[in-house]
Design a protein around this motif. Structure first.
Motif, mmCIF file in Angstrom:
data_model
loop_
_atom_site.group_PDB
_atom_site.id
_atom_site.type_symbol
_atom_site.label_atom_id
_atom_site.label_comp_id
_atom_site.label_asym_id
_atom_site.label_seq_id
_atom_site.Cartn_x
_atom_site.Cartn_y
_atom_site.Cartn_z
ATOM 1 N N SER A 105 0.819 -1.214 0.000
ATOM 2 C CA SER A 105 0.000 0.000 0.000
ATOM 3 C C SER A 105 0.852 1.263 0.000
ATOM 4 N N ARG A 106 2.152 1.142 0.308
ATOM 5 C CA ARG A 106 3.036 2.309 0.281
ATOM 6 C C ARG A 106 3.389 2.724 -1.139
ATOM 7 N N LEU A 107 3.083 1.889 -2.123
ATOM 8 C CA LEU A 107 3.413 2.209 -3.504
ATOM 9 C C LEU A 107 2.368 3.132 -4.110
ATOM 10 N N GLY A 123 8.628 -6.263 -1.185
ATOM 11 C CA GLY A 123 9.632 -7.251 -1.576
ATOM 12 C C GLY A 123 9.012 -8.419 -2.330
ATOM 13 N N GLU A 124 7.857 -8.892 -1.881
ATOM 14 C CA GLU A 124 7.164 -9.988 -2.572
ATOM 15 C C GLU A 124 6.738 -9.556 -3.974
ATOM 16 N N LEU A 125 6.289 -8.310 -4.092
ATOM 17 C CA LEU A 125 5.888 -7.796 -5.401
ATOM 18 C C LEU A 125 7.095 -7.682 -6.329
ATOM 19 N N ALA A 160 8.088 -1.913 -11.359
ATOM 20 C CA ALA A 160 9.268 -1.052 -11.386
ATOM 21 C C ALA A 160 9.471 -0.350 -10.048
ATOM 22 N N LEU A 161 8.404 0.208 -9.504
ATOM 23 C CA LEU A 161 8.514 0.890 -8.214
ATOM 24 C C LEU A 161 8.950 -0.069 -7.113
ATOM 25 N N ALA A 162 8.401 -1.277 -7.130
ATOM 26 C CA ALA A 162 8.761 -2.265 -6.114
ATOM 27 C C ALA A 162 10.241 -2.608 -6.173
ATOM 28 N N ASN A 163 10.828 -2.455 -7.349
ATOM 29 C CA ASN A 163 12.262 -2.694 -7.499
ATOM 30 C C ASN A 163 13.074 -1.402 -7.402
#
Length: 380
Positions: free
Chosen positions: A179-181, A201-203, A224-227
């Motif tokens: 939810s922080r994304l 991290g899971e995403l 992309a954001l998750a990475n």
């Protein structure tokens, strides 16, 4: 050259300005927002937040949670003045400043860090300069892109300073909730939970092709954001995307005539703001919130741009008439988007006489205030 973006976020900005200007409010729970029965909280001081008060909360709920709070309507003009001084401070550190609101902005400081021992000291100097100039506290985040910089500024509020160094993003993001994304609302969060994804991290490790199947076009952005990747640039001059106005009523409204009178008042304000800023727009959106808090938005895109009150109003009425209203209405709003600058064009054949009329009306409003002239229907 290493890219560095800084995000500056003023802590509890409106409330902090009030506490600074009125020393007797220091250390007390200050809540700024609409004071009517349907008002909402714009900003709450950190003293008020200890009672569970937060922005966008109904003011009635804020009063219930914090009855000893000091409730203020605030002064947008004063906040704008202070914001302008803050932006002036920021301009001393970079020519590339992208304001997001009165109380926050991005700066691209790539290369500027060479003038300081390191990026942390540059960020610390920004905080200190703001405090010295306007007497307010800012939280600052620095990272290699906008997403990470904004995230960093939120990690140690208030009065925070966090630097996410290149190559360290994945470690910071690993255990954070998805939810922080940006872009993860309730609907997307539900889909991700069904896929067994609860953390960033899971995403980041999830198969992108499978993610696209379930989340559609937004999947690549989220992955992309998750990475820790974000290619968006800091844009110094950002034209407005829309111009709008909405109104929450003290009591739920029913009756087509009364509601259309409110639409007319909103159309007047939106048309005036468009003409003042030199814009016209093609897409007109009506927002309706009902007694049950069910909220809908409906839009219509015109063949040509307009900034004339009548065109906005007639289009809004057409949209409104197509909706089924089975309960009282607590909020109405009109927004015009798909903006273009320059002379207005409209769906109808507007004559030079009408353009001259609007020019005269706008001069009167500029000289004597927006309320000096209005439609006769609104005076009944």
């Amino acid at each position: 050259m290493q890219r560095w973006v800084i995000h500056v976020d003023m802590d509890a900005f409106y409330a902090a300005v009030e506490q600074r200007d009125h020393r007797e409010l220091a250390g007390k729970p200050v809540i700024v927002g609409g004071l009517g029965s349907r008002g909402v909280v714009s900003t709450a001081s950190y003293e008020a937040r200890e009672f569970g008060v937060h922005s966008a909360m109904p003011m009635a709920e804020a009063r219930r949670r914090c009855p000893q709070g000091i409730f203020l309507a605030g002064s947008h003009a004063r906040y704008s003045e202070v914001s302008a001084r803050i932006m002036t401070v920021l301009s001393g550190f970079s020519p590339l400043i992208e304001p997001l609101a009165l109380d926050e902005a991005f700066l691209d400081v790539s290369g500027m860090e060479q003038l300081y021992p390191d990026i942390y000291q540059l960020a610390a100097e920004i905080k200190q300069r703001i405090r010295q100039t306007v007497g307010l506290v800012a939280s600052v985040g620095a990272a290699e892109n906008k997403f990470l910089a904004k995230l960093a500024s939120e990690l140690k509020k208030p009065d925070g300073l966090v630097v996410i160094a290149p190559g360290k993003a994945l470690g910071v993001l690993e255990s954070m909730p998805v939810s922080r994304l940006w872009g993860v609302g309730a609907a997307t969060n539900k889909i991700l939970r069904e896929l067994g994804i609860t953390t960033i991290g899971e995403l980041a490790r999830f198969d992108l092709a499978l993610l696209i199947q379930h989340c559609g076009n937004i999947a690549q952005q989220l992955h992309a954001l998750a990475n820790g990747r974000d290619v968006r640039l800091v844009i110094a001059e950002r034209p407005p995307q829309s111009v709008g106005k909405e109104l929450t009523f003290a009591a739920d409204l029913t009756g087509t005539d009364r509601l259309k009178a409110e639409l007319l008042a909103l159309a007047e304000k939106v048309g005036w703001r468009l003409r003042c800023s030199g814009y016209s727009g093609r897409t007109i959106t009506v927002k309706i919130r009902y007694r049950s808090f069910r909220t809908i938005t409906r839009s219509c895109t015109l063949s040509q741009s307009t900034n004339f009150d009548e065109t906005i109003y007639l289009t809004a009425c057409m949209i409104f008439d197509k909706c089924s209203h089975t309960e009282g209405i607590r909020l109405l709003g009109i927004t015009v988007s798909s903006l273009q600058s320059g002379d207005q064009l409209t769906l109808f054949d507007e004559s030079d006489k009408r353009r001259a009329l609007y020019s005269t009306v706008d001069r009167l409003k500029s000289r004597f205030g927006e309320a000096i002239i209005t439609k006769a229907q609104l005076l009944r």
